[in-house]
Design an enzyme around this catalytic site. Sequence first.
Site, PDB file in Angstrom:
ATOM      1  CG  HIS A 153       0.039  -7.509   0.157  1.00  0.00           C
ATOM      2  ND1 HIS A 153      -1.226  -8.011   0.380  1.00  0.00           N
ATOM      3  CD2 HIS A 153       0.014  -6.229   0.600  1.00  0.00           C
ATOM      4  CE1 HIS A 153      -1.980  -7.083   0.937  1.00  0.00           C
ATOM      5  NE2 HIS A 153      -1.259  -5.983   1.076  1.00  0.00           N
ATOM      6  N   GLY A 182       3.008  -0.369  -3.719  1.00  0.00           N
ATOM      7  CA  GLY A 182       2.149  -0.653  -4.857  1.00  0.00           C
ATOM      8  C   GLY A 182       1.562   0.606  -5.485  1.00  0.00           C
ATOM      9  CD  GLN A 232       0.399   3.763   1.053  1.00  0.00           C
ATOM     10  OE1 GLN A 232      -0.434   3.840   1.936  1.00  0.00           O
ATOM     11  NE2 GLN A 232       0.833   2.605   0.599  1.00  0.00           N
TER      12      GLN A 232
HETATM   13  P1  AMP Z   1      -1.672  -2.655   2.448  1.00  0.00           P
HETATM   14  O1  AMP Z   1      -1.381  -3.949   3.136  1.00  0.00           O
HETATM   15  O2  AMP Z   1      -3.033  -2.588   1.850  1.00  0.00           O
HETATM   16  O3  AMP Z   1      -1.290  -1.459   3.272  1.00  0.00           O
HETATM   17  O4  AMP Z   1      -0.711  -2.629   1.184  1.00  0.00           O
HETATM   18  C1  AMP Z   1       0.666  -2.812   1.347  1.00  0.00           C
HETATM   19  C2  AMP Z   1       1.355  -2.522   0.035  1.00  0.00           C
HETATM   20  O5  AMP Z   1       0.835  -3.400  -0.970  1.00  0.00           O
HETATM   21  C3  AMP Z   1       1.099  -1.106  -0.470  1.00  0.00           C
HETATM   22  O6  AMP Z   1       2.301  -0.611  -1.035  1.00  0.00           O
HETATM   23  C4  AMP Z   1       0.027  -1.299  -1.508  1.00  0.00           C
HETATM   24  O7  AMP Z   1       0.028  -0.309  -2.501  1.00  0.00           O
HETATM   25  C5  AMP Z   1       0.438  -2.644  -2.076  1.00  0.00           C
HETATM   26  N1  AMP Z   1      -0.706  -3.288  -2.743  1.00  0.00           N
HETATM   27  C6  AMP Z   1      -1.912  -3.560  -2.200  1.00  0.00           C
HETATM   28  N2  AMP Z   1      -2.727  -4.108  -3.126  1.00  0.00           N
HETATM   29  C7  AMP Z   1      -2.013  -4.175  -4.273  1.00  0.00           C
HETATM   30  C8  AMP Z   1      -2.306  -4.632  -5.607  1.00  0.00           C
HETATM   31  N3  AMP Z   1      -3.487  -5.136  -5.931  1.00  0.00           N
HETATM   32  N4  AMP Z   1      -1.323  -4.538  -6.519  1.00  0.00           N
HETATM   33  C9  AMP Z   1      -0.103  -4.018  -6.197  1.00  0.00           C
HETATM   34  N5  AMP Z   1       0.216  -3.578  -4.974  1.00  0.00           N
HETATM   35  C10 AMP Z   1      -0.711  -3.647  -4.020  1.00  0.00           C
END
Ligand code: AMP
Length: 286
Positions: free
Chosen positions: A45, A155, A161
Amino acid sequence: MTASQDCPLDIVRSPAELRGRVRAWQAAGQRVALVPTMGALHAGHLALVTKGLDQADVAVASIFVNPKQFGPGEDLERYPRDEAGDAAKLAGAGCSLLYAPDVATMYPPGFASFVRVAGLPDLLCGRVRPGHFDGVATVVAKLLSAAQADVAVFGEKDWQQLAIIRRMAADLDIGTQITGCGIVRDTDGLALSSRNAYLSADERAAALALPQALIAARGAILSGLPVAAALAAGSRRLKGAGFGSIDYFELADGETLHSLGTPATGARLLAAAVIGKTRLIDNIAL
Ligand code: AMP
């Protein structure tokens, strides 16, 4: 709430406050990046914040555990939450503001609209999580509309997504530029995820088979093994490592997400599988 000793970061909780703060920065000539999250933040994040700050002067993060993207029996109730810890991490990464609305603010009584992108949400994760991407598209449309930031960062870990959000933003003339950020991995290669916190030590060790199977499948395909055989070997490897159901192990076009039977430019290997009670996803470029 302004930053204080207790909370190192300004936090706003209504769309009007969020928009007011973003507009003030923009009126002062500053570009603003929005980083939507569900909290339980990790280095993946924070990389989105860094990427946002590459492309804008100010980064704003949001934390909202969106009930509309969780299906019945999924982990909405136990999803990890740590707003104070997250605020400290965001401040450390150079983020200037946190938008953290509650559910009643996001979806007040009478809320009746939703955003559905056709096609893309029916593939891959959408086959086993019906309605999930409608919830994602709806909340992201609301966040983008409330913030009206110059850029928003998502991400590549959630490849499908990101593809859906790009489609939606283009279709709805959303003025915010959508930017992807590469996957941040642990030192051993497992993609960072808030859900990794659910894994026991044994499951965490076995989970490593997910990136390893993707890398092995890529190697096999690039060295000429038929795609179907490489994908089947990938699934077998996951089973052998202790994964239960394998939702998919596929080669797909990176934009349309349509399954590919032969290698092609822009192709992506994507997998989702369950270890113990935890569903993990990952993907790599071919
Ligand atoms: P989430 O909190 O899991 O909904 O993720 C929020 C954002 O962080 C989304 O755009 C995810 O794709 C991104 N994200 C989560 N894990 C990673 C990672 N390991 N590397 C890059 N982006 C990430």
